[in-house]
Design an enzyme around this catalytic site. Structure first.
Site, PDB file in Angstrom:
ATOM      1  N   HIS A   1       0.799  -1.045  -0.014  1.00  0.00           N
ATOM      2  CA  HIS A   1       0.066   0.060   0.004  1.00  0.00           C
ATOM      3  C   HIS A   1       0.837   1.407   0.106  1.00  0.00           C
ATOM      4  O   HIS A   1       2.148   1.163   0.044  1.00  0.00           O
ATOM      5  CB  HIS A   1      -0.921  -0.060   1.010  1.00  0.00           C
ATOM      6  CG  HIS A   1      -0.258   0.200   2.696  1.00  0.00           C
ATOM      7  ND1 HIS A   1      -0.033  -0.948   3.460  1.00  0.00           N
ATOM      8  CD2 HIS A   1       0.208   1.428   3.251  1.00  0.00           C
ATOM      9  CE1 HIS A   1       0.720  -0.331   4.487  1.00  0.00           C
ATOM     10  NE2 HIS A   1       0.820   0.522   4.470  1.00  0.00           N
TER      11      HIS A   1
ATOM     12  N   HIS B   1       4.771   6.960   2.854  1.00  0.00           N
ATOM     13  CA  HIS B   1       5.497   5.862   2.851  1.00  0.00           C
ATOM     14  C   HIS B   1       4.740   5.116   1.901  1.00  0.00           C
ATOM     15  O   HIS B   1       3.812   5.202   1.543  1.00  0.00           O
ATOM     16  CB  HIS B   1       5.624   5.113   4.423  1.00  0.00           C
ATOM     17  CG  HIS B   1       4.395   4.633   4.746  1.00  0.00           C
ATOM     18  ND1 HIS B   1       3.369   5.125   5.776  1.00  0.00           N
ATOM     19  CD2 HIS B   1       3.575   3.281   4.580  1.00  0.00           C
ATOM     20  CE1 HIS B   1       2.524   4.417   6.054  1.00  0.00           C
ATOM     21  NE2 HIS B   1       2.291   3.113   5.205  1.00  0.00           N
TER      22      HIS B   1
ATOM     23  N   TYR C   1       9.046   1.120  10.099  1.00  0.00           N
ATOM     24  CA  TYR C   1       9.132   2.183   9.136  1.00  0.00           C
ATOM     25  C   TYR C   1      10.559   2.589   9.127  1.00  0.00           C
ATOM     26  O   TYR C   1      11.287   2.875  10.254  1.00  0.00           O
ATOM     27  CB  TYR C   1       8.354   3.486   9.642  1.00  0.00           C
ATOM     28  CG  TYR C   1       6.923   3.336   9.440  1.00  0.00           C
ATOM     29  CD1 TYR C   1       6.077   3.277   8.382  1.00  0.00           C
ATOM     30  CD2 TYR C   1       6.190   3.294  10.624  1.00  0.00           C
ATOM     31  CE1 TYR C   1       4.788   3.163   8.322  1.00  0.00           C
ATOM     32  CE2 TYR C   1       4.976   2.942  10.743  1.00  0.00           C
ATOM     33  CZ  TYR C   1       4.076   2.998   9.402  1.00  0.00           C
ATOM     34  OH  TYR C   1       2.763   2.826   9.153  1.00  0.00           O
TER      35      TYR C   1
ATOM     36  N   GLU D   1       7.806   1.065   4.423  1.00  0.00           N
ATOM     37  CA  GLU D   1       7.280   0.320   5.679  1.00  0.00           C
ATOM     38  C   GLU D   1       7.710  -1.062   5.159  1.00  0.00           C
ATOM     39  O   GLU D   1       7.367  -1.761   4.125  1.00  0.00           O
ATOM     40  CB  GLU D   1       5.937   0.397   5.804  1.00  0.00           C
ATOM     41  CG  GLU D   1       5.415  -0.344   6.919  1.00  0.00           C
ATOM     42  CD  GLU D   1       3.936  -0.035   7.435  1.00  0.00           C
ATOM     43  OE1 GLU D   1       3.166   0.051   6.388  1.00  0.00           O
ATOM     44  OE2 GLU D   1       3.573  -0.188   8.447  1.00  0.00           O
TER      45      GLU D   1
ATOM     46  N   HIS E   1       1.083  -2.069  15.000  1.00  0.00           N
ATOM     47  CA  HIS E   1      -0.013  -1.050  14.702  1.00  0.00           C
ATOM     48  C   HIS E   1      -1.123  -1.650  15.654  1.00  0.00           C
ATOM     49  O   HIS E   1      -1.794  -2.651  15.432  1.00  0.00           O
ATOM     50  CB  HIS E   1      -0.415  -0.795  13.318  1.00  0.00           C
ATOM     51  CG  HIS E   1       0.759  -0.270  12.327  1.00  0.00           C
ATOM     52  ND1 HIS E   1       1.381   0.876  12.647  1.00  0.00           N
ATOM     53  CD2 HIS E   1       1.109  -0.415  11.126  1.00  0.00           C
ATOM     54  CE1 HIS E   1       2.116   1.138  11.864  1.00  0.00           C
ATOM     55  NE2 HIS E   1       2.083   0.454  10.916  1.00  0.00           N
TER      56      HIS E   1
ATOM     57  N   HIS F   1      -5.763  -2.009   3.780  1.00  0.00           N
ATOM     58  CA  HIS F   1      -5.736  -0.645   3.159  1.00  0.00           C
ATOM     59  C   HIS F   1      -4.873  -0.690   1.967  1.00  0.00           C
ATOM     60  O   HIS F   1      -3.805  -1.644   1.906  1.00  0.00           O
ATOM     61  CB  HIS F   1      -5.612   0.491   3.875  1.00  0.00           C
ATOM     62  CG  HIS F   1      -4.067   0.619   4.436  1.00  0.00           C
ATOM     63  ND1 HIS F   1      -3.648  -0.692   5.243  1.00  0.00           N
ATOM     64  CD2 HIS F   1      -3.364   1.776   4.820  1.00  0.00           C
ATOM     65  CE1 HIS F   1      -2.354  -0.107   5.554  1.00  0.00           C
ATOM     66  NE2 HIS F   1      -2.319   1.213   5.318  1.00  0.00           N
TER      67      HIS F   1
END
Lengths: 306, 306, 306, 306
Positions: D152, D213, D254, D264, D245, D198
């Protein structure tokens, strides 16, 4: 067996401010098992330890470590080490069998950094919850992080060079790694009595008798990650990690109990045979030494002690 | 240090039928590092070993183990163990320094199961590819499975009870686990000289001097799984695993080198301190003892030896 | 969203011979959660599913699958697929809302392999045990293997080519992988409605309506290994694994419930986007296709069905 | 197949300050594969992607993202989305086939946050290095972190609410999670076109067109840990992690490329089916939302953009 003298760290006796909060932390979250005790003293152990207990919590007005105790292979080792400690200049007292719960006789002394250390060769065994015939790999009912064993402790105090010399020259520990200051002196010393990379670590510090952490063994990086989630889910404050130390190349998380005593979960590392060359870290590399991937650490890591 | 006498398995000397095929297997797939050697003898090591080599391959007409060698802490241990071996009834010969490549003097004897065992206290060190100051956790250029160290070896032969007694009574090993036949005798004995769950295992068997496997350490269950894929990708025949032993509760895969010598990758287990109670497995539970989840094993596991 | 039509396998309805034994298996060992039900029908779900239930157990005299049901995105999809199924030649019946517990209306038909398949677009949601605001990553109280979700099912029957054609041409599934016989025909077909590598698999077989397995998702190789230990600890019979499939490159263990219905835990694999080329396995490579590292499989794997 | 419209993030085009340093980072450390290109533009891909490339590096005087591009299932989707974008008020341009390397025709527009977005339905496929018949699970010669696929991207800009509305209303994305300010407005929005949690994230920010990112998929927590060591070994600066997360419950690290573009590595999470309820995080919980175990994050995480 090739193992004689000091076998391992067998016991850490901690002071806690609020016993109920401490028991919630150590039993429900860390996953130690309560063996016995009341509000004044509670005796805990990791599930895969055969000895009676390995962590003692004592209600007190200040946090910190009362003493740490190492288990020796034979009673005769105690006499030999008592001689050596006296020759080194320490005052040695003797505790009779059962003066410490479930323990054989002990010798006790204060090392130059101000920490009380005890040695014993016998402790009652209450098993690891598994039969000695055809055992399953783990017992039912484990909860929380559930480490299998206490791994090492880490302390701060003055005259750490003398303390390290005591551990190597009298108790036959080896130095596996050192953090070295620009003047060549040792800031932190990692001392092994056996194949663990360290059983005790000592950092030079102006206040005597300070406690940095005790550490519990986990079996894999993924168990370290799982521990991180359990700590987060229970709002346990994390000091550092999950990360990997440069020193000892172990996976790690540092976190605090409700009294401010630091705990660690620890996994990986190498076997510290006596013929393995010792490693040195420059103080300028302390970031990498503590948190290898990030090359930095929380300020609290070097300053918060109990 | 608490470690004295026999520190660890330091060397396994194997016979292979086709050196090129063997080198492809041990270097490209298992990921050992070639130290030196030609078509007759090749010296290999695991990347995290500091000593000169740990696996020796010799071109021969039949596969199997020439000898295994244990490293002792001090030269004086060799004299003590030579005395003990003679008292036990073994014939003991002495090898001068450098008679074995990069090695100090050795003693050598044949244990009752017919296996040749050597002891030494010194071997040239060529390091683990990392500096002794501020080392990274692993060197560049690792390939294949890349275990960090040789872990143990496992042999079959007659009069295994006497061999086990030799290891415990003369060389100070401890029995960590046993597989017991219905008559109470021992079918398989796991012997530890140190904190590893076993450094050598011995199985009762009618033919002398047979080799079952040598084992390499990996750090996690996921590394075992990764090894399985690398073995599959290279069409290496797998005997058992990935699975977990009941005995020693270690993650494992058994596979064969091109000459039919069995290898193992091994991860997990517990620390075999001398005060840890020994475990016993009933022969009726052999499925669970070898492959805990499946409770069965390949027929080849008990029958194919070199 | 890019997802329309059939979203996922939503429900597997199984027959079990002994409900108490089945509930012990699915709740205590597999770690599903009981939603509701009595001795006749019990409704279970994986912890991270938001829909009301995903597994239904029915007491019966023979084991096997009553039906499997797929959830569609919209009610209108049901009408569209009903039309298509009729045009394909299937008899389509309609179930009113609540005819199946907690479900909206459904369409139902028998595919050429003899399996009953249902489609629905609505099911009551009872959540995954976590709040929708600031959720923790998992709820308290998980036990056993505790997979987060039902992943796919796998069936055997005659005329599998027609069944596969029905799934692709009418229900818009894609073929991600195939096991091909020497004559070019398909022995096993892996069909994806979405990004999972497969939501249903179909194997050509002479008896109609047979059930091979239903599969539950786990997050890592280490969770597969942990599942293996829990299966071993509970004496659950394992058919294959832990291993990795060549087909779909997923980590896997196959095991049986007490009625003989096969379960799988499954982890890894790739995303089956419609533009990803389909893969073909030669029947001669079936060992590698099923158990990539070992290149062989238990005979039971191809023969034991319910 | 149930997938139509936007299938996935297919391409991120980045500006880098020093192409040699960038190539060392993305090829040797991150482990992407160079497909083609010279010093001006270099085309890279993750090893398990079948399409021609997924990351484009362009030499420039400032770092940041030139555009991101999503792959749609069918050419007709482009027309439909062009219509929708115009109706939404965006200016839509068309790129002919081959105007972008190896690509079919594209539509291109600037979303309200100032980011350029492209859509395409065809790209030349050069495979994942494995045959389509009897493939091994991974090709030879992987190096570095070696993620299998681009996962993503994440951007910052003004009027993020309008941008999110564009993605949901015109491009059929779904909101899987939101970080909500005390006034009920959305600070960060996680948008899924498919089963990934996502495919793009958008954060409200005063400067337009900023890049936070791009993210690469790894298969397990242990691979995240391994990535951390490779980053440390190569002195790559880490911003956050390894951690997990709260949002999306994915494992993460990251880190920055040499030009300051954030990367990431990402593993875990759940499947974002359209019927899965959206989650909301209170801004007061941002620590837990970003770094669940630690409940805090580096200041750089919210402030350093390119």
């Amino acid at each position: 067996m090739a193992i004689s003298g000091v076998m391992r760290l067998g016991e850490v006796a901690l002071r806690v401010l609020d016993m109920d909060a401490a028991l919630h932390h150590y039993i429900d979250i860390v996953g130690l098992q309560k063996v016995t005790g009341d509000t004044g003293h509670v005796y805990l152990k990791c599930w895969d330890e055969h000895d009676h207990h390995s962590v003692i919590l004592r209600s007190a007005d200040s946090a910190g470590m009362d003493y740490c105790a190492f288990k020796c292979r034979a009673d005769a080792d105690l006499d030999r080490f008592a001689e050596g400690a006296k020759a080194f200049g320490l005052e040695v007292s003797e505790l009779a069998a059962e003066e410490r719960l479930a323990s054989g006789r002990r010798i006790r002394f204060q090392v130059p950094t101000g920490h009380w250390v005890e040695l014993y060769a016998h402790k009652e065994q209450n098993g690891n919850g598994l039969p000695l015939r055809n055992p399953d790999p783990f017992p039912d009912g484990l909860k929380g992080i559930a480490p299998g064993r206490l791994e090492h402790c880490f302390v701060y105090g003055p005259d750490s060079a003398a303390a390290a010399r005591f551990f190597t020259d009298v108790l036959d520990f080896s130095v596996s790694e050192r953090l070295e200051l620009p003047d060549g002196s040792t800031k932190a010393c990692f001392l092994a009595c056996n194949t663990a990379m360290h059983d005790i670590g000592i950092v030079e510090h102006n206040e005597p008798g300070k406690f940095h952490h005790m550490s519990f063994w986990l079996d894999s990086p993924e168990e370290i990650y799982r521990a991180a989630l359990l700590l987060g889910k229970n709002d346990v404050p994390i000091d550092e990690g999950p990360t990997q130390h440069g020193i000892g190349r172990a996976k790690t998380i540092y976190f605090w109990d409700p009294s401010g005593n630091r705990n660690e979960v620890f996994s990986g590392s190498y076997l510290s045979y006596p013929d393995r060359p010792a490693l040195t870290w420059d103080a300028a590399q302390i970031g990498k030494a503590i948190s290898y991937p990030q090359r930095r650490m929380a300020e609290t890591f070097m300053t918060v002690l109990t």
